[in-house]
Write a protein that holds these residues in place. Structure first.
Motif, short mmCIF file in Angstrom:
data_model
loop_
_atom_site.label_atom_id
_atom_site.label_comp_id
_atom_site.label_asym_id
_atom_site.label_seq_id
_atom_site.Cartn_x
_atom_site.Cartn_y
_atom_site.Cartn_z
N VAL A 223 1.04 -1.49 -0.03
CA VAL A 223 -0.08 0.06 -0.28
C VAL A 223 0.99 0.73 -0.18
O VAL A 223 1.32 2.11 -0.96
N ASP A 224 1.58 2.06 1.16
CA ASP A 224 2.46 2.37 0.74
C ASP A 224 4.06 2.46 0.42
O ASP A 224 4.32 3.59 0.14
N GLY A 225 4.03 1.48 0.82
CA GLY A 225 5.81 1.19 0.21
C GLY A 225 7.07 1.95 1.18
O GLY A 225 7.97 1.94 0.22
N GLY A 227 6.89 0.80 4.49
CA GLY A 227 6.99 -0.19 5.97
C GLY A 227 6.26 0.53 6.89
O GLY A 227 6.24 0.38 7.99
N MET A 228 5.46 1.43 6.52
CA MET A 228 3.88 1.72 7.42
C MET A 228 2.70 1.62 7.53
O MET A 228 2.07 1.07 8.49
N GLY A 230 2.09 -2.58 6.82
CA GLY A 230 1.87 -3.69 7.34
C GLY A 230 1.46 -4.79 6.38
O GLY A 230 1.52 -6.06 6.70
N ALA A 231 0.93 -4.14 4.61
CA ALA A 231 0.48 -4.78 4.04
C ALA A 231 1.13 -5.80 3.35
O ALA A 231 1.00 -6.82 2.97
N CYS A 232 2.54 -5.55 3.75
CA CYS A 232 3.65 -6.66 3.20
C CYS A 232 4.73 -7.22 3.99
O CYS A 232 5.07 -8.24 3.23
N PHE A 242 8.99 -6.97 6.06
CA PHE A 242 8.32 -6.07 5.32
C PHE A 242 9.10 -5.60 4.29
O PHE A 242 10.27 -5.30 4.28
N CYS A 244 8.63 -4.47 1.69
CA CYS A 244 8.93 -2.98 0.90
C CYS A 244 9.50 -1.55 1.21
O CYS A 244 10.74 -1.37 0.41
#
Ligand code: NAD
Ligand code: FES
Length: 292
Positions: A223-225, A227-228, A230-232, A242, A244
């Motif tokens: 999502v943000d790429g 590290g904020m 947590g999607a990845c 993470f 990203c």
């Protein structure tokens, strides 16, 4: 705005675009990625850099239509622009900072699956430009889905093309060719595998057996790429990472592929994201999928 200077369909549903992004082109390295957004309300689309031209100030990306956003993106033509084009993101490939003389002693094998051929290309090109010719296996389902063959041929030491249906090159999946090459007497000190998650999983199972250290490039949902959100999130060696910011490249023998693939599926629905939020807690903050 980031102007598209070239847009072409490489094969069915797979597109290449060269985009003016001088700041990224100046500093990016193989292994890194960008996040593109077509307009203010657009989805953020993470894409590994396929090529860069520092003089022209351009970045080349290759993407496959997998949903509405990439479908819209495919309709962009030369002269159109991206609203955002952010990068370079993620860590460069490890070999970029290795001692060059030590690197020259290593026998490297790259394994590229389908669209994963695009992120493999800048790595093999970088090595070629530094006097190192790596072996490369490129796999595609069928001849018509093969991409960047000529480009790869120009920078690889030996290029082995495989098609699952045997319509071109060697017949079978990339794993079969790894096995065949080793059986033919080839020795590799290290392997880099990039492609669908399932391919990377099976390449790693094989290279573990063959005792070849293996790096993979993970592309979970981002999502943000930065590290904020947590999607990845992925598990590597039992630790939370993470992709990203800690990756996208990791020791493939340490990656929990089953969990990563399962998480990709769960993340697709609102219910799934709520489940992950409850399970993963704070590391999931913001990555609710509602972030635009
Ligand atoms: P694909 O399904 O056509 O597979 C490409 C090749 O991978 C096959 O020809 C085969 O040789 C090998 N492969 C596939 N399944 C395998 C298995 N079970 N065992 C051994 N080898 C196997 O690839 P595609 O349709 O181009 O892939 C699309 C996927 O790749 C998407 O999910 C996309 O997200 C992912 N992708 C990943 C990256 C990355 O950085 N890791 C980059 C681009 C695309
Ligand atoms: Fe990696 Fe958000 S995309 S933490």
């Amino acid at each position: 705005m980031y102007k598209i200077v070239k847009a072409e369909e490489l094969t069915t549903n797979i597109f290449l675009m060269e985009v003016e992004a001088a700041r990224i082109a100046k500093s990016c390295q193989p292994g890194q990625f960008i996040i593109a957004r077509m307009d203010e309300d657009g989805e953020r689309i993470p894409l590994t850099i396929c090529d860069y031209n520092r003089e022209k100030g351009t970045i080349t990306i290759v993407f496959q239509i997998v949903g509405a956003s990439t479908q819209d993106m495919a309709s962009l033509k030369a002269g159109d622009s991206f609203r955002d084009f952010v990068g370079p993101l993620g860590c460069p490939s490890e070999f970029v900072s290795e001692d060059l003389e030590a690197l020259k002693e290593k026998k490297m094998l790259f394994v590229a699956g389908g669209v994963g051929t695009a992120p493999v290309y800048p790595q093999v090109k970088w090595l070629h430009e530094h006097g190192i010719d790596a072996d490369v296996i490129v796999g595609a389902k069928t001849k018509d889905l093969l991409i960047l063959e000529k480009e790869m041929e120009a920078v690889a030491g030996n290029l082995y093309v495989t098609t699952d249906d045997g319509s071109y090159g060697r017949s079978g999946m990339v794993t079969q060719t790894i096995k065949d090459l080793v059986a033919e007497g080839k020795h590799y000190d290290t392997c880099v595998a990039i492609g669908p998650m399932i391919m990377m999983k099976f390449v790693c199972l094989m290279t573990k057996e063959l005792n070849i250290p293996t790096i993979v490039s993970l592309n979970p949902i981002m999502v943000d790429g930065t590290g904020m959100c947590g999607a990845c999130r992925v598990s590597v060696g039992g630790k939370v990472k993470f992709a990203c910011v800690d990756g996208p490249e990791f020791d493939g023998h340490q990656v929990n592929f089953d969990e990563a693939m399962q998480r990709q599926q769960i993340y697709k629905t609102a219910e799934g994201r709520a489940f992950l939020k409850a399970k993963e807690g704070n590391t999931h903050h913001g990555g609710c999928g509602n972030c635009r």
